[in-house]
Write a protein that holds these residues in place. Structure first.
Motif: not given
Length: 217
Positions: A117-124
């Protein structure tokens, strides 16, 4: 010749490692196709640190994350948490906070057969994460880590702490320590052979002739 993790990361890829594992009789070392990277441009290469979850339907525990925290806080450079998740589509054991903490320890990425989860943050943050799905469900009240640094089965593949794990856009492979030296020797040889094969094909040589020359396809 011993190869560094940096050389392995830069020069090899999952398909050549998978082929070489096959050639030494280890044909169940590639995780299934549902295990995907959050970012297909990422490459993961490091040493496994294993953890196994068990289902636990209780919200009364004082600290259900105790072993999870212990594993993350003990990570060393280029280590990779590998999580075998109980009821893997019903829990997301990995998110932004664990990614941040692991990256700060020098971790090379994370692998799990459960969700993330929190995929946008991890990608960034450009931290490689390979997962079995995306979902919001916390492990609390659903699952907890029962053991760390013990042999596990993650997505059907046996993994032990210290094993070489490699992931890219084609998936994830696990190279057991006992055969790592031989697999890497074959892989670096095969990569050079594939470069020669590609060059000959690009100049217009027939595929049959090139295959007869290098025995690589």
């Amino acid at each position: 010749m011993a190869h560094t993790l940096g050389e392995i990361r830069q020069q090899l890829f999952t398909s050549v490692l998978s082929d070489c594992l096959d050639s030494v009789g280890h044909s169940n070392q590639a995780m299934p196709s549902r295990i995907r990277p959050l970012d297909e441009a990422s490459v993961l290469c490091g040493r496994a640190r294993t953890a196994a979850f068990i289902e636990r339907r209780s919200f009364d525990e004082t600290n259900p994350y105790a072993l999870e925290i212990a594993l993350i806080d003990s990570l060393k450079g280029d280590e990779v948490p590998v999580f075998a998740c109980a009821n893997s589509l019903q829990v997301a054991p990995w998110g932004e906070l664990l990614s941040t903490a692991a990256k700060a320890r020098g971790s090379a990425g994370a692998i799990m057969d459960g969700c993330v989860r929190d995929v946008k943050a991890i990608r960034s943050m450009s931290y490689p994460v390979f997962h079995g799905g995306i979902g919001p469900l916390d492990t609390k009240g659903r699952a907890t880590i029962s053991v760390i640094d013990e042999p596990i089965i993650c997505a059907g593949v046996a993994v032990s702490s210290g094993d070489l794990v490699f992931g890219d856009a084609d998936g994830v492979v696990v190279v057991p320590q006992a055969i790592e030296k031989e697999v890497l020797r074959l892989a670096f040889e095969k990569v050079q052979g594939e470069k020669n094969t590609l060059a000959d094909l690009q100049r217009g040589d027939l595929l049959a002739d090139v295959f007869a020359r290098y025995k690589i396809l």
